[in-house]
Design an enzyme around this catalytic site. Structure first.
Site, PDB file in Angstrom:
ATOM      1  N   ARG A 198      57.016  43.635 -52.787  1.00 46.01           N
ATOM      2  CA  ARG A 198      56.021  44.072 -51.810  1.00 46.01           C
ATOM      3  C   ARG A 198      55.346  42.871 -51.155  1.00 46.01           C
ATOM      4  O   ARG A 198      54.332  43.017 -50.475  1.00 46.01           O
ATOM      5  CB  ARG A 198      54.971  44.966 -52.478  1.00 46.01           C
ATOM      6  CG  ARG A 198      54.201  44.307 -53.588  1.00 46.01           C
ATOM      7  CD  ARG A 198      53.149  45.214 -54.199  1.00 46.01           C
ATOM      8  NE  ARG A 198      52.391  44.535 -55.235  1.00 46.01           N
ATOM      9  CZ  ARG A 198      51.351  43.735 -55.011  1.00 46.01           C
ATOM     10  NH1 ARG A 198      50.951  43.535 -53.764  1.00 46.01           N
ATOM     11  NH2 ARG A 198      50.720  43.146 -56.002  1.00 46.01           N
ATOM     12  N   ASN A 199      55.887  41.670 -51.370  1.00 44.24           N
ATOM     13  CA  ASN A 199      55.304  40.447 -50.845  1.00 44.24           C
ATOM     14  C   ASN A 199      56.363  39.585 -50.178  1.00 44.24           C
ATOM     15  O   ASN A 199      57.561  39.860 -50.279  1.00 44.24           O
ATOM     16  CB  ASN A 199      54.649  39.633 -51.977  1.00 44.24           C
ATOM     17  CG  ASN A 199      53.328  40.218 -52.411  1.00 44.24           C
ATOM     18  OD1 ASN A 199      52.513  40.616 -51.567  1.00 44.24           O
ATOM     19  ND2 ASN A 199      53.104  40.306 -53.715  1.00 44.24           N
ATOM     20  N   GLY A 292      61.038  42.693 -63.279  1.00 47.17           N
ATOM     21  CA  GLY A 292      60.362  41.488 -63.721  1.00 47.17           C
ATOM     22  C   GLY A 292      59.207  41.801 -64.652  1.00 47.17           C
ATOM     23  O   GLY A 292      59.006  42.945 -65.084  1.00 47.17           O
ATOM     24  N   ALA A 296      54.980  46.418 -60.781  1.00 46.05           N
ATOM     25  CA  ALA A 296      54.139  47.524 -60.320  1.00 46.05           C
ATOM     26  C   ALA A 296      52.824  47.617 -61.080  1.00 46.05           C
ATOM     27  O   ALA A 296      52.186  48.664 -61.102  1.00 46.05           O
ATOM     28  CB  ALA A 296      54.887  48.856 -60.392  1.00 46.05           C
TER      29      ALA A 296
END
Length: 336
Positions: A198-199, A292, A296
């Site tokens: 998300r980055n 990872g 989340a």
């Protein structure tokens, strides 16, 4: 070979252009609901099959089963319910008049009908119970819990028909599961590993992605950033995509990597979210999924490796590729 969709069938509830245009005109005569932006994304993802086997927003029985067992009533693992609980006085007035069997127009962010909900049930939405079961807390400092607490008290359930695709920042990169499966097949990929992010990419992300590409059991890497509603401090979608385009086009082998976007609200539910996001990527055709440390997660709400262990508890037909901490080694001048 590519895995079957979650539940065995890829849902397709996107109407043809002709039928969608006709239904959009007819929607002018229907009751109208303005969903929160997250549920706008959810409605589209249901209809294009990203949330297969769901055909729409879940009913009380489904929600209770998922919250209690992490499974649908038929036993299929499904960790986070997909719920439509419209908030605000205008929506509440419409909800109060609705009855099972009604069709309801769902409006996008431009107040244009984009989907039709075929209402099967309305039920009381236990917001604190939902937050506690999904996110493990009722603390409104948790962004998703704050969203749940702001939802309406009544949830609407039923199948959804999508009149047209949403207009999204990613444009042509917002691929459907049918499109990615076709592209994987065209490339001859049999086992695809999904990379959730998300980055913008940093060195550790690149290191993990290269490790996956070096595996003999992985034919291709599917980089699939979540680009939904932003929270404070998040990178803008166009920045994330520009950074990944540069990485994919200039550093990775072109025939081994596919970049696409996933416009949904990011669920910060720790292990439940990791399992949910892996199930979604299974629908896109991925048989492996990169997990990872503390995927989340947010703050200190979740134990960092619970997102690894949940794949041992629930078999969703996806192989987790687990990574612990990565770091830059000052002695060897590289990642480890």
């Amino acid at each position: 070979m590519l895995p079957p969709p979650h539940g065995g069938h890829l849902v397709h509830r996107l109407l043809s252009a002709e039928d969608g245009a006709r239904r959009e005109i007819e929607a002018g005569e229907l009751p109208r609901i303005r969903p929160f932006v997250d549920q706008v994304f959810d409605a589209e993802k249901v209809a294009i099959g990203a949330y297969s086997p769901l055909e729409g927003f879940q009913d009380a029985q489904d929600v209770e089963s998922v919250l209690r067992t992490g499974r649908l009533p038929n036993g299929l693992p499904w960790p986070i319910p997909i719920v439509l609980a419209p908030a605000g006085p205008a929506n509440a007035a419409v909800v109060a008049r609705l009855r099972p069997g009604d069709d309801v127009a769902l409006l996008d962010l431009a107040d244009r009908p984009f989907a039709v909900l075929h209402l099967r049930e309305s039920f009381s939405f236990d917001r604190p119970g939902f937050a506690r079961a999904v996110y493990g807390t009722t603390d409104v400092a948790h962004p998703n819990v704050a969203d749940v607490r702001a939802a309406g008290p009544i949830a609407l359930a039923g199948p959804v028909d999508l009149l047209h695709r949403l207009s999204l920042p990613a444009g042509a990169l917002e691929l459907t599961p049918a499109e990615t499966r076709a592209e994987f097949a065209r490339r001859g990929w049999r086992n695809v590993a999904a990379y959730q992010t998300r980055n913008v990419p940093h060195t550790a992300h690149e290191y993990l992605q290269r490790c996956v590409l070096e595996r003999e059991d992985v034919d291709g890497l599917f980089i699939h950033p979540v680009l939904g509603r932003l929270k404070k401090g998040d990178y803008r979608p166009e920045v994330i995509l520009a950074a990944y385009r540069a990485l994919v086009q200039n550093y990775y082998p072109e025939d081994r990597v596919l970049l696409a976007s996933l416009s949904i609200a990011m669920p910060y539910a720790g292990p439940k979210a990791a399992l949910f996001l892996a199930s979604v990527r299974k629908n896109f055709g991925c048989g492996s999924y990169v997990v990872g440390r503390d995927q989340a997660g947010i703050g200190t709400y979740y134990e960092p490796f619970a997102c690894h262990r949940i794949f041992d508890e629930f078999d969703i037909g996806v192989t987790p590729i687990r990574f612990a901490e990565t770091f830059y080694c000052r002695d060897c001048k590289g990642m480890a």
